[in-house]
Write a protein that holds these residues in place. Structure first.
Motif, PDB file in Angstrom:
ATOM      1  N   ARG A 211      -7.735  -6.551   9.508  1.00  0.00           N
ATOM      2  CA  ARG A 211      -6.948  -6.350   8.291  1.00  0.00           C
ATOM      3  C   ARG A 211      -7.516  -5.151   7.538  1.00  0.00           C
ATOM      4  NH1 ARG A 211      -8.039 -11.297   5.178  1.00  0.00           N
ATOM      5  NH2 ARG A 211      -9.971 -11.200   6.318  1.00  0.00           N
TER       6      ARG A 211
ATOM      7  N   ALA B   8      -7.821  -3.893   3.590  1.00  0.00           N
ATOM      8  CA  ALA B   8      -7.660  -4.260   2.182  1.00  0.00           C
ATOM      9  C   ALA B   8      -7.794  -3.019   1.310  1.00  0.00           C
ATOM     10  CB  ALA B   8      -8.714  -5.293   1.789  1.00  0.00           C
TER      11      ALA B   8
ATOM     12  N   ALA C  99     -10.557   1.840   0.929  1.00  0.00           N
ATOM     13  CA  ALA C  99     -10.142   0.648   1.669  1.00  0.00           C
ATOM     14  C   ALA C  99     -11.327  -0.028   2.340  1.00  0.00           C
ATOM     15  CB  ALA C  99      -9.090   1.000   2.711  1.00  0.00           C
ATOM     16  N   ASP C 100     -11.098  -1.284   2.688  1.00  0.00           N
ATOM     17  CA  ASP C 100     -12.042  -2.107   3.452  1.00  0.00           C
ATOM     18  C   ASP C 100     -11.357  -2.481   4.755  1.00  0.00           C
ATOM     19  OD1 ASP C 100     -13.794  -3.974   4.498  1.00  0.00           O
ATOM     20  OD2 ASP C 100     -13.830  -5.252   2.725  1.00  0.00           O
TER      21      ASP C 100
ATOM     22  N   GLY D 288     -12.186  -8.816  -6.729  1.00  0.00           N
ATOM     23  CA  GLY D 288     -12.884  -8.144  -5.643  1.00  0.00           C
ATOM     24  C   GLY D 288     -14.369  -8.370  -5.794  1.00  0.00           C
TER      25      GLY D 288
ATOM     26  N   VAL E 295      -9.752  -4.965  -5.724  1.00  0.00           N
ATOM     27  CA  VAL E 295      -9.095  -5.001  -4.420  1.00  0.00           C
ATOM     28  C   VAL E 295      -7.711  -5.620  -4.590  1.00  0.00           C
ATOM     29  CG1 VAL E 295      -9.250  -5.887  -2.058  1.00  0.00           C
ATOM     30  CG2 VAL E 295     -11.334  -5.223  -3.275  1.00  0.00           C
ATOM     31  N   ASP E 296      -6.705  -4.980  -3.996  1.00  0.00           N
ATOM     32  CA  ASP E 296      -5.335  -5.489  -4.046  1.00  0.00           C
ATOM     33  C   ASP E 296      -5.116  -6.370  -2.809  1.00  0.00           C
ATOM     34  OD1 ASP E 296      -2.669  -6.028  -4.252  1.00  0.00           O
ATOM     35  OD2 ASP E 296      -2.016  -3.929  -4.287  1.00  0.00           O
ATOM     36  N   PHE E 297      -5.534  -7.620  -2.904  1.00  0.00           N
ATOM     37  CA  PHE E 297      -5.455  -8.532  -1.767  1.00  0.00           C
ATOM     38  C   PHE E 297      -4.007  -8.780  -1.335  1.00  0.00           C
ATOM     39  CE2 PHE E 297      -9.507  -9.677  -3.829  1.00  0.00           C
ATOM     40  CZ  PHE E 297     -10.358  -9.449  -2.754  1.00  0.00           C
ATOM     41  N   ARG E 298      -3.065  -8.729  -2.263  1.00  0.00           N
ATOM     42  CA  ARG E 298      -1.654  -8.971  -1.923  1.00  0.00           C
ATOM     43  C   ARG E 298      -1.086  -7.873  -1.037  1.00  0.00           C
ATOM     44  NH1 ARG E 298      -1.411 -10.053  -7.699  1.00  0.00           N
ATOM     45  NH2 ARG E 298      -0.820  -7.882  -7.716  1.00  0.00           N
ATOM     46  N   SER E 299      -1.639  -6.665  -1.115  1.00  0.00           N
ATOM     47  CA  SER E 299      -1.147  -5.538  -0.312  1.00  0.00           C
ATOM     48  C   SER E 299      -1.942  -5.334   0.970  1.00  0.00           C
ATOM     49  CB  SER E 299      -1.176  -4.254  -1.151  1.00  0.00           C
ATOM     50  OG  SER E 299      -0.311  -4.379  -2.253  1.00  0.00           O
ATOM     51  N   MET E 300      -2.767  -6.300   1.325  1.00  0.00           N
ATOM     52  CA  MET E 300      -3.580  -6.184   2.529  1.00  0.00           C
ATOM     53  C   MET E 300      -2.680  -6.025   3.753  1.00  0.00           C
ATOM     54  SD  MET E 300      -6.540  -8.772   3.913  1.00  0.00           S
ATOM     55  CE  MET E 300      -7.483  -8.615   2.427  1.00  0.00           C
TER      56      MET E 300
END
Length: 155
Positions: free
Chosen positions: A35, A37, A57-58, A146, A18-23
């Protein structure tokens, strides 16, 4: 079989990146803080199927009662090139203090939270058509990249 026994067997272990920075932060909505993610990839492995997680995505909601509700939609590609649609919903529960640390990016200890999901598969490939009728539940563990889920086929 006794009625108090839930027959189950391990289906797959699902590891997500998961790319948390691009959430994307949609903001406060009537349902809570919304949000999205991005899931950038991952792997799945089990006795009957193995492969790669394709981007998805989440769609996350943090409710006012402190519960994080997850709604994930992904495509999977098996090692023999079949495509499978996977969707799952669930919740991440932790104390208010642990959720505050989690929201700041801290990894929690496994005993500090509960991550549980219900999953559904769809597939048009004959070899994996059996997935269309599988009832699946899972438990997850938080990792830096993730979640890692153990998914179980029920019944």
């Amino acid at each position: 079989m006794p009625m108090d026994h839930l027959a189950h067997k391990h289906l797959v272990t699902l590891t997500l990146d998961v790319d948390f920075r691009s959430m994307l932060v949609i903001g406060s909505t009537p349902g809570g803080l919304r949000r999205i993610a991005p899931v950038t990839g991952g792997r799945f492995s089990g006795e009957r199927m193995n492969g790669t997680v394709l981007p998805g995505a989440d769609w996350v909601i943090n409710r006012s009662d402190g519960v994080m509700v997850i709604d994930v939609r992904l495509a999977l590609e098996t090692d023999d090139s079949a495509l499978i649609y996977l969707t799952y919903q669930g919740r991440f529960l932790a104390s208010a203090e642990a959720m505050t640390r989690f929201s700041k990016g801290e990894l929690l200890k496994p005993g500090e939270y509960s991550l549980v999901i219900v999953a559904k598969f769809e597939c048009g490939d004959e070899q994996y058509a059996w997935l269309n009728n599988v009832i699946t539940v899972g438990t997850g563990q938080q990792m830096a990249h993730g979640p890692v889920y153990s998914l179980f086929e029920i019944g």
